[in-house]
Design a protein around this motif. Structure first.
Motif, PDB file in Angstrom:
ATOM      1  N   PRO A  26       7.810   1.281 -14.226  1.00  0.00           N
ATOM      2  CA  PRO A  26       8.971   2.148 -13.983  1.00  0.00           C
ATOM      3  C   PRO A  26       8.754   3.034 -12.765  1.00  0.00           C
ATOM      4  CG  PRO A  26       8.374   2.154 -16.315  1.00  0.00           C
ATOM      5  CD  PRO A  26       7.271   1.431 -15.588  1.00  0.00           C
ATOM      6  N   TYR A  27       9.818   3.293 -12.036  1.00  0.00           N
ATOM      7  CA  TYR A  27       9.705   4.034 -10.783  1.00  0.00           C
ATOM      8  C   TYR A  27       9.033   5.389 -10.958  1.00  0.00           C
ATOM      9  CZ  TYR A  27      13.479   7.236 -12.091  1.00  0.00           C
ATOM     10  OH  TYR A  27      14.223   8.193 -12.711  1.00  0.00           O
ATOM     11  N   TYR A  28       9.288   6.063 -12.085  1.00  0.00           N
ATOM     12  CA  TYR A  28       8.730   7.400 -12.272  1.00  0.00           C
ATOM     13  C   TYR A  28       7.217   7.362 -12.467  1.00  0.00           C
ATOM     14  CZ  TYR A  28       9.610   5.863 -17.102  1.00  0.00           C
ATOM     15  OH  TYR A  28       9.674   5.137 -18.269  1.00  0.00           O
ATOM     16  N   GLU A  29       6.687   6.250 -12.981  1.00  0.00           N
ATOM     17  CA  GLU A  29       5.236   6.129 -13.106  1.00  0.00           C
ATOM     18  C   GLU A  29       4.590   5.912 -11.737  1.00  0.00           C
ATOM     19  OE1 GLU A  29       3.624   3.514 -16.008  1.00  0.00           O
ATOM     20  OE2 GLU A  29       5.077   4.073 -17.550  1.00  0.00           O
ATOM     21  N   ILE A  30       5.261   5.138 -10.862  1.00  0.00           N
ATOM     22  CA  ILE A  30       4.747   4.936  -9.509  1.00  0.00           C
ATOM     23  C   ILE A  30       4.695   6.270  -8.774  1.00  0.00           C
ATOM     24  CG2 ILE A  30       5.207   3.865  -7.253  1.00  0.00           C
ATOM     25  CD1 ILE A  30       6.427   1.506  -8.774  1.00  0.00           C
ATOM     26  N   GLY A  31       5.707   7.102  -9.024  1.00  0.00           N
ATOM     27  CA  GLY A  31       5.768   8.404  -8.372  1.00  0.00           C
ATOM     28  C   GLY A  31       4.796   9.427  -8.921  1.00  0.00           C
ATOM     29  N   ASN A  32       4.139   9.100 -10.032  1.00  0.00           N
ATOM     30  CA  ASN A  32       3.233  10.053 -10.664  1.00  0.00           C
ATOM     31  C   ASN A  32       1.795   9.578 -10.767  1.00  0.00           C
ATOM     32  OD1 ASN A  32       5.025  12.255 -11.344  1.00  0.00           O
ATOM     33  ND2 ASN A  32       6.005  10.852 -12.772  1.00  0.00           N
ATOM     34  N   SER A  33       1.537   8.316 -10.420  1.00  0.00           N
ATOM     35  CA  SER A  33       0.183   7.792 -10.545  1.00  0.00           C
ATOM     36  C   SER A  33      -0.034   6.670  -9.531  1.00  0.00           C
ATOM     37  CB  SER A  33      -0.065   7.276 -11.968  1.00  0.00           C
ATOM     38  OG  SER A  33       0.846   6.240 -12.285  1.00  0.00           O
ATOM     39  N   ARG A  34      -1.283   6.256  -9.392  1.00  0.00           N
ATOM     40  CA  ARG A  34      -1.631   5.182  -8.458  1.00  0.00           C
ATOM     41  C   ARG A  34      -1.904   3.915  -9.262  1.00  0.00           C
ATOM     42  NH1 ARG A  34      -6.056   3.196  -5.077  1.00  0.00           N
ATOM     43  NH2 ARG A  34      -5.453   3.206  -2.865  1.00  0.00           N
ATOM     44  N   ILE A  35      -1.078   2.901  -9.063  1.00  0.00           N
ATOM     45  CA  ILE A  35      -1.192   1.656  -9.809  1.00  0.00           C
ATOM     46  C   ILE A  35      -2.337   0.821  -9.234  1.00  0.00           C
ATOM     47  CG2 ILE A  35       0.041  -0.396 -10.604  1.00  0.00           C
ATOM     48  CD1 ILE A  35       1.129   2.339 -11.605  1.00  0.00           C
ATOM     49  N   ASN A  68       0.827  -1.213   0.000  1.00  0.00           N
ATOM     50  CA  ASN A  68       0.000   0.000   0.000  1.00  0.00           C
ATOM     51  C   ASN A  68       0.857   1.256   0.000  1.00  0.00           C
ATOM     52  OD1 ASN A  68      -2.395  -1.443   0.033  1.00  0.00           O
ATOM     53  ND2 ASN A  68      -2.609  -1.377   2.254  1.00  0.00           N
ATOM     54  N   PHE A  69       1.915   1.267   0.799  1.00  0.00           N
ATOM     55  CA  PHE A  69       2.821   2.419   0.845  1.00  0.00           C
ATOM     56  C   PHE A  69       3.425   2.692  -0.529  1.00  0.00           C
ATOM     57  CE2 PHE A  69       4.085   1.923   5.619  1.00  0.00           C
ATOM     58  CZ  PHE A  69       2.909   2.523   5.989  1.00  0.00           C
ATOM     59  N   LEU A  70       3.865   1.630  -1.199  1.00  0.00           N
ATOM     60  CA  LEU A  70       4.501   1.791  -2.511  1.00  0.00           C
ATOM     61  C   LEU A  70       3.472   2.248  -3.541  1.00  0.00           C
ATOM     62  CD1 LEU A  70       7.126   1.512  -4.081  1.00  0.00           C
ATOM     63  CD2 LEU A  70       6.590  -0.906  -4.477  1.00  0.00           C
ATOM     64  N   ARG A  71       2.301   1.654  -3.515  1.00  0.00           N
ATOM     65  CA  ARG A  71       1.231   2.045  -4.446  1.00  0.00           C
ATOM     66  C   ARG A  71       0.819   3.497  -4.230  1.00  0.00           C
ATOM     67  NH1 ARG A  71      -4.339  -0.315  -2.799  1.00  0.00           N
ATOM     68  NH2 ARG A  71      -3.930   1.289  -1.228  1.00  0.00           N
ATOM     69  N   ASP A  72       0.767   3.927  -2.952  1.00  0.00           N
ATOM     70  CA  ASP A  72       0.261   5.263  -2.604  1.00  0.00           C
ATOM     71  C   ASP A  72       1.376   6.287  -2.421  1.00  0.00           C
ATOM     72  OD1 ASP A  72      -2.233   4.066  -2.589  1.00  0.00           O
ATOM     73  OD2 ASP A  72      -2.264   3.783  -0.417  1.00  0.00           O
TER      74      ASP A  72
END
Length: 279
Positions: free
Chosen positions: A247-256, A170-174
């Motif tokens: 990719p890490y930058y997508e995780i940092g810009n959106s919620r998977i 959850n932390f990584l997703r959010d």
């Protein structure tokens, strides 16, 4: 009649679960009907506390969480609360011998979210996860083993590792929302400014180790609980895999997310695996 009020209270907890988490609600449906209400009541309690600290920005959160705690202990003393979520939870606490240290550890972590936004050390991180996730797994375990202490002790470590894994996913997703909306950083030394592929992979490796140990406990669970817990395990493993391939930058810009179609497929897969006694 008090029994009618209690039944309504448990239905309220079920409604909270279905409204806030389709994934968890689906997993609870896979549990034996004899224990579903108890798990709904645990979810309702922890969800309301979490909502106070995460969502009620226009209100005095400190007052609300303190009042929530006071009303819980009043319910424990009186055996009733006009707050149906607290009423159902106090029943579950008493029926399954959920110890007060678990409740207190959870509330402590919730209160930390009101005063702390950056978990800089591994010790702080571990303490927070214990209170916010591990103890929730232990509360559920109390229900799964019908409050039997010897069985609880046998599965305690694995239940905590499963709770940790779920929380870390959850932390990584959010990651984006926690940083930009709530101004919180849970992973020590990791925020949106320095998040990269290496830090992402290190977090995922940690979660995979949690899942590996947690699975050893899932296979030992009573029949009433095994399929439901395994369903949640499979869902979170799928979400982790999706995060791993993002990719890490997508995780940092959106919620998977995992689509509802994929969730249905995972449920079918879990059912086949369970029926073939592969878990």
């Amino acid at each position: 009649m008090k029994s009618l009020f209690d039944a309504v209270s448990f239905k309220c907890s079920k409604l909270v679960t279905k409204s806030y988490s389709t994934s968890f609600s689906l997993a609870v449906k896979m549990l034996s009907p004899s224990i579903r209400d108890a798990i709904y009541s645990i979810y309702g309690f922890v969800r309301f506390a979490d909502e106070i600290v995460d969502s009620f920005h226009d209100y005095e959160k400190e007052y609300l969480i303190e009042d929530f705690e006071k009303e819980y202990y009043k319910a424990m003393e009186l055996g009733i609360s006009l707050n149906p979520i607290l009423n159902s939870f106090q029943h579950t606490v008493k029926e399954y011998n959920i110890t007060d240290d678990l409740v207190q550890a959870f509330l402590k972590s919730m209160k930390m979210d009101l005063i702390k936004s950056n978990y800089q050390t591994q010790s702080e991180y571990i303490d927070y996860i214990y209170g916010s996730a591990d103890v929730v797994g232990l509360m559920c375990l109390k229900v799964f083993v019908s409050g039997k202490e010897h069985k609880y002790e046998q599965l305690k470590n694995e239940a905590m590792r499963l709770g940790s894994a779920f929380q870390k996913v959850n932390f990584l997703r959010d990651l984006k929302d926690d940083n930009t909306i709530l101004n919180r950083t849970y992973f020590p030394g990791v925020n949106l400014n320095n998040f990269n592929e290496d830090s992402k992979n290190q977090i995922i490796k940690e979660i995979e180790e949690d899942f590996q140990i947690a699975y050893q406990g899932i296979v030992k669970l009573p029949i009433e609980a095994k399929f439901g817990v395994y369903t949640a395990y499979i869902y979170y493993k799928k979400l982790l895999k999706k995060l791993k391939n993002t990719p890490y930058y997508e995780i940092g810009n959106s919620r998977i997310r995992v689509s509802n179609y994929t969730k249905a497929g995972l449920l079918a897969q879990s059912f086949v695996t369970y029926k073939l006694k592969l878990v």
